[in-house]
Design a protein around this motif. Structure first.
Motif, mmCIF file in Angstrom:
data_model
loop_
_atom_site.group_PDB
_atom_site.id
_atom_site.type_symbol
_atom_site.label_atom_id
_atom_site.label_comp_id
_atom_site.label_asym_id
_atom_site.label_seq_id
_atom_site.Cartn_x
_atom_site.Cartn_y
_atom_site.Cartn_z
ATOM 1 N N GLY A 115 35.800 54.068 23.049
ATOM 2 C CA GLY A 115 36.737 54.975 23.690
ATOM 3 C C GLY A 115 37.037 54.631 25.138
ATOM 4 O O GLY A 115 37.811 55.329 25.781
ATOM 5 N N THR A 116 36.431 53.572 25.676
ATOM 6 C CA THR A 116 36.700 53.189 27.061
ATOM 7 C C THR A 116 37.636 51.990 27.084
ATOM 8 O O THR A 116 37.415 51.021 26.369
ATOM 9 C CB THR A 116 35.406 52.800 27.789
ATOM 10 N N PHE A 117 38.675 52.072 27.925
ATOM 11 C CA PHE A 117 39.572 50.920 28.037
ATOM 12 C C PHE A 117 40.167 50.799 29.422
ATOM 13 O O PHE A 117 41.076 50.014 29.654
ATOM 14 C CB PHE A 117 40.677 50.998 26.966
ATOM 15 N N LYS A 118 39.640 51.551 30.381
ATOM 16 C CA LYS A 118 40.233 51.515 31.722
ATOM 17 C C LYS A 118 39.966 50.181 32.419
ATOM 18 O O LYS A 118 40.811 49.726 33.199
ATOM 19 C CB LYS A 118 39.736 52.695 32.558
ATOM 20 N N ASP A 119 38.843 49.525 32.126
ATOM 21 C CA ASP A 119 38.578 48.236 32.778
ATOM 22 C C ASP A 119 39.586 47.179 32.316
ATOM 23 O O ASP A 119 39.952 46.295 33.084
ATOM 24 C CB ASP A 119 37.148 47.759 32.487
ATOM 25 N N ARG A 120 40.011 47.302 31.061
ATOM 26 C CA ARG A 120 41.050 46.382 30.562
ATOM 27 C C ARG A 120 42.306 46.511 31.430
ATOM 28 O O ARG A 120 42.903 45.511 31.836
ATOM 29 C CB ARG A 120 41.376 46.723 29.108
ATOM 30 N N VAL A 121 42.671 47.759 31.738
ATOM 31 C CA VAL A 121 43.877 47.986 32.538
ATOM 32 C C VAL A 121 43.651 47.522 33.979
ATOM 33 O O VAL A 121 44.523 46.901 34.586
ATOM 34 C CB VAL A 121 44.265 49.476 32.469
ATOM 35 N N LEU A 122 42.471 47.794 34.502
ATOM 36 C CA LEU A 122 42.189 47.361 35.871
ATOM 37 C C LEU A 122 42.228 45.837 35.966
ATOM 38 O O LEU A 122 42.752 45.286 36.936
ATOM 39 C CB LEU A 122 40.820 47.888 36.325
ATOM 40 N N LEU A 123 41.695 45.161 34.954
ATOM 41 C CA LEU A 123 41.703 43.698 34.989
ATOM 42 C C LEU A 123 43.104 43.148 34.727
ATOM 43 O O LEU A 123 43.401 42.006 35.074
ATOM 44 C CB LEU A 123 40.715 43.144 33.957
ATOM 45 N N THR A 124 43.956 43.954 34.120
ATOM 46 C CA THR A 124 45.330 43.514 33.873
ATOM 47 C C THR A 124 46.184 43.710 35.127
ATOM 48 O O THR A 124 46.865 42.793 35.579
ATOM 49 C CB THR A 124 45.944 44.325 32.708
ATOM 50 N N ASP A 125 46.145 44.916 35.692
ATOM 51 C CA ASP A 125 47.073 45.264 36.768
ATOM 52 C C ASP A 125 46.450 45.245 38.160
ATOM 53 O O ASP A 125 47.170 45.316 39.151
ATOM 54 C CB ASP A 125 47.661 46.662 36.509
ATOM 55 N N TYR A 126 45.137 45.225 38.245
ATOM 56 C CA TYR A 126 44.485 45.325 39.557
ATOM 57 C C TYR A 126 43.432 44.230 39.744
ATOM 58 O O TYR A 126 42.479 44.407 40.503
ATOM 59 C CB TYR A 126 43.823 46.709 39.720
ATOM 60 N N ALA A 127 43.611 43.118 39.045
ATOM 61 C CA ALA A 127 42.575 42.077 39.046
ATOM 62 C C ALA A 127 42.310 41.550 40.455
ATOM 63 O O ALA A 127 41.165 41.253 40.812
ATOM 64 C CB ALA A 127 42.983 40.932 38.123
ATOM 65 N N ASP A 128 43.364 41.463 41.255
ATOM 66 C CA ASP A 128 43.188 40.973 42.618
ATOM 67 C C ASP A 128 42.218 41.844 43.409
ATOM 68 O O ASP A 128 41.338 41.332 44.115
ATOM 69 C CB ASP A 128 44.539 40.957 43.342
ATOM 70 N N LEU A 129 42.397 43.148 43.259
ATOM 71 C CA LEU A 129 41.525 44.064 44.005
ATOM 72 C C LEU A 129 40.089 43.987 43.520
ATOM 73 O O LEU A 129 39.145 44.117 44.302
ATOM 74 C CB LEU A 129 42.038 45.497 43.849
ATOM 75 N N VAL A 130 39.929 43.799 42.210
ATOM 76 C CA VAL A 130 38.572 43.673 41.661
ATOM 77 C C VAL A 130 37.908 42.426 42.247
ATOM 78 O O VAL A 130 36.758 42.471 42.711
ATOM 79 C CB VAL A 130 38.611 43.607 40.118
#
Lengths: 179, 610
Positions: B256-271
């Protein structure tokens, strides 16, 4: 002193070793029979169960008769004890669970060495076998387990005396340490 | 395998070794490449790897046996795995699974650890634990690539492509489209821009000042446990060691968790920026992103981000021109093991081994990767840390509660009109999330995944915060028309499958719980079984070796407390029922003996019991 309690014992698919070990409590039997009445048990050769307080069941469940005896004993007793390794987890007889019942019977009665009239016995007098051997808790609710193959006389005595006195059952390490 | 095939395998292994090196810690990465090339890891590869990496054959085989995406025997040239989370099931994945199997002329259905493999080797179908596409399910993986929004039409197309033998690279791109579905933006998501500002602040003000900002912010780990980030970084910075490491936990395996997928897609630079800031603070030169195998499709994108950052002087040698500030990031893939989300198992896996959790202490901050001080943080934590260093600790403190500063990003799925990513200030009540996502007539919410807690309507005024309901971000909604026992069955099977097998309470307890749940679901359970479930659950919580076992019985214990009717209405009338069908257990002996007498059945006995 509490009222005398009524005790039954039975051996299902086991070797009677646990019952033999029960006899090894020796002179403590004299203390025991002052506090309990025996119901159906191989020791008295009584064949039918009455209502009991406590039942010790040796052996696993391997055939129709085992099932019927076990269900009857569960109906009749208040506290049911899985007595020894076979009752607790199937034990040695459960080794046949590694092969199918068919293979097992064919090896014994069809292909074995020195068979005079090969054939799988089908006499109605012989209790029909279950496909697997089960520990008794897979068939009925079990209140206590008394482990060991067989449980030592001291372990049995620890168990019985604590239960009769209403104390927690606290085995000495050596009583449940097997190697 | 014939000689030429073995030569091909050995050649491929040699190529992989030449490209990625002979560090034994790269074993898992080599295995993943070999698996994807051959659809299994051939014996010749086991031999070649053991020889080249200086590890034993047994170690190689143990890794293959451990990871769900590695196989010792061939799968299909197209290896298809259906995501089998409860949210996929609620969206009808079972029907689609049957449809695809019949279209591909495969008999039966796959189970856990049992794949359907077509005799011609063209295709195989298996199951996967939640693949993190719950807001756009049902989903599957084909040769590791995610396909979302499955319906009968898509299943037909997939079946055609497989039958025609079209190489995956030539499949229509729309099958592989993954949406971000960001529905509510807060502190972190409202702005994706980065130009290295956090790194400049770090270099201008110094590591101590950056750490002080993280401390001031009160930032706590977003992976669920909520350990104070500044403290973790400080411990690592101060621990004795020859090297230090930064690890980004992107093994988002909690169902049920998928927010890291989105963060790595759209916010990878910040990560990456957050990881680099952390490296600057603790003095690390190497970092890892441990990316779950299910997100393998993100690899080219992430490599591109890393490479651009290297070009921009934000990664690599002398970052932003500062001599001595060297840091780079490698991506390591997982291979389908939920346990690797636990930080010490993740480190074991990074080292190429089976993902079995380590005894703690020592914690990774003093003895992590290669037994050196290591910071392991969640994707979201690094993202927040980058902003905290850039904008200051008070910026984060502007939202949230006393003990939970800032915001939490939720992955919302299940019975709601608008599943997707929602960012809320800590302190937001459950009912607000439900209103925003368009969930009506809600029976229950499962928060923080299968390992989390089951919330009934009486809990909907409670708040998302470490003080009340901590969460790693999973938020699954169950409408009134759902049978919650389906959820319990799904989670029980999940945990039985995902137990690493190291400790008995979890390995055996998980299987016992699953069996008891199935017994109740089949209408053969009794009150006694419910008591047993509570008892086993309590032992698992108390005696398991790691968090997986501690949390695995949560869903059973919570539902027994809060919605006991899902169990009770299925119970047989007796107080105790056998764990198997007594009469059916006689059928083999009846067949062998040909007996039909009254002693050859237990029907009457069983009837007398009821």
């Amino acid at each position: 002193m509490a009222a005398r309690i009524r005790v039954a014992t039975a051996s299902l698919c086991g070797c009677f070793g646990c019952h033999m070990s029960l006899l090894d409590i020796d002179e403590r039997f004299l203390d025991l029979v002052e506090r309990v009445d025996l119901d159906r048990t191989p020791l008295t050769d009584i064949k039918t169960f009455g209502d009991c307080d406590l039942a010790l069941v040796e052996g696993g469940v391997a055939n129709v008769e085992n099932v019927e005896v076990l269900l009857e004993i569960r109906r009749r007793c208040k506290i049911l004890v899985a007595f020894g390794a076979c009752a607790v987890n199937g034990g040695i007889p459960a080794m046949r669970n590694q092969v199918s019942l068919g293979e097992c019977l064919r090896e014994s009665y069809m292909n074995g060495i020195g068979l005079e009239r090969p054939g799988i016995p089908n006499d109605p007098e012989i209790p029909l076998l279950l496909d697997r051997v089960h520990p008794i808790h897979e068939v009925v609710a079990v209140d206590h387990v008394l482990p060991g193959c067989p449980p030592s006389a001291d372990a049995i005595w620890t168990f019985l005396s604590a239960l009769l006195d209403g104390r927690p059952i606290d085995y000495a390490y050596t009583q449940i340490h097997y190697d | 395998m014939n000689e030429s095939a073995a030569a091909t395998v050995v050649g491929y292994v040699a190529e992989s070794l030449a490209t990625y090196g002979r560090d034994p810690r790269h074993l898992l990465q080599h295995l993943i490449r070999i698996q994807s090339r051959f659809s299994f890891v051939p014996d010749a590869a086991v031999e070649a790897l053991a020889e080249a990496l200086g590890v034993t054959r047994t170690q190689v085989r143990a890794a293959i046996a451990f990871y769900a995406f590695l196989h010792a025997r061939p799968r299909g040239a197209f290896e298809i795995r259906f995501s089998d989370n409860i949210t996929d099931r609620m969206l009808g994945n079972q029907r689609l699974l049957r449809l695809l199997a019949s279209r591909l002329r495969l008999d039966g259905l796959p189970g856990w650890g049992h794949d359907l493999i077509r005799a011609d080797g063209r295709v195989s179908i298996g199951l996967a634990s939640c693949t993190g596409m719950c807001d756009q399910g049902p989903a599957l993986l084909v040769n590791g690539q995610a396909v979302t929004n499955l319906d009968a039409g898509r299943i037909d197309r997939i079946a055609d492509l497989v039958e025609e033998g079209v190489a995956l690279a030539h499949w229509p791109g729309e099958l592989f489209r993954v949406s971000s579905n960001i529905r509510r933006r807060g502190l972190l998501l409202s702005n994706a821009a980065t130009d290295g500002a956090a790194l400049r602040r770090l270099l201008d003000d110094g590591a101590q000042a950056a750490l002080a900002e993280v401390e001031r912010s009160g930032l706590r780990g977003r992976g669920g446990a909520g350990f104070t980030t500044a403290l973790k970084w400080r411990f690592c910075r101060e621990a004795p060691g020859t090297e230090r490491y930064v690890v980004c936990n992107a093994d988002e395996g909690e169902p049920g968790t998928f927010k890291d997928r989105v963060l790595l897609t759209d916010y990878a630079d910040l990560v990456c920026e957050g990881m680099t800031v952390c490296a600057g603070v603790i003095g690390a030169r190497r970092g890892f992103i441990y990316l779950r195998g299910e997100y393998r499709y993100l690899l080219p994108h992430l490599e591109a981000v890393l490479s651009r950052r290297r070009g921009d002087g934000l990664l690599g040698r002398a970052i932003l021109g500062r001599e001595g500030f060297d840091f780079d990031i490698e991506i390591h893939l997982g291979a389908g093991a939920y346990i690797c989300g636990e930080e010490s198992a993740l480190i074991e896996s990074l080292e190429g081994k089976r993902g079995v959790t380590r005894k703690r202490p020592p914690f990774p901050v003093t003895s992590g990767f290669d037994d050196q001080p290591t910071v392991v943080n969640n994707v979201e934590t690094f993202l927040a840390a980058a902003r905290v260093v850039q904008w200051g600790g008070y910026w984060l403190r502007g939202e949230g509660t006393d003990q939970s500063a800032g915001s939490k990003i939720l992955s919302v799925s299940g019975d709601c009109a608008r599943p997707g990513i929602y960012e809320y200030p800590f302190g937001t009540p459950i009912h607000q999330v439900l209103t925003d996502c368009g969930a009506e007539s809600v029976q229950a919410v499962q928060i923080s995944g299968a390992a989390g807690r089951t919330l009934a309507p009486a809990d909907f005024d409670r708040i998302i915060a470490f003080e009340d309901l901590p969460t790693a971000g999973s938020f699954m909604v169950f409408g009134q028309n759902r049978d919650l026992l389906d959820m319990v069955r799904n989670f029980a099977a999940f945990f039985a499958h995902e137990s690493c097998g190291f400790c008995t309470p979890c390995r055996v307890g998980g299987a016992l719980l699953r069996n008891l749940v199935e017994k109740v679901a089949a209408g053969q359970g009794s009150e006694y079984d419910l008591t047993e479930m509570r008892h086993i659950g309590a032992v698992m919580r108390r005696a398991s070796y790691c968090g997986l076992g501690h949390t695995a019985p949560n869903h059973v214990l919570d539902t027994l407390d809060k919605v006991p009717e899902i169990y009770r209405r299925r119970l047989a009338s007796q107080t105790h029922t056998p764990s198997f069908d007594l009469d059916a257990a006689l059928s083999e002996a009846r067949a062998l003996t040909g007996r039909t007498d009254s002693g050859a059945t237990l029907h009457e006995t069983m009837e007398a019991m009821t």
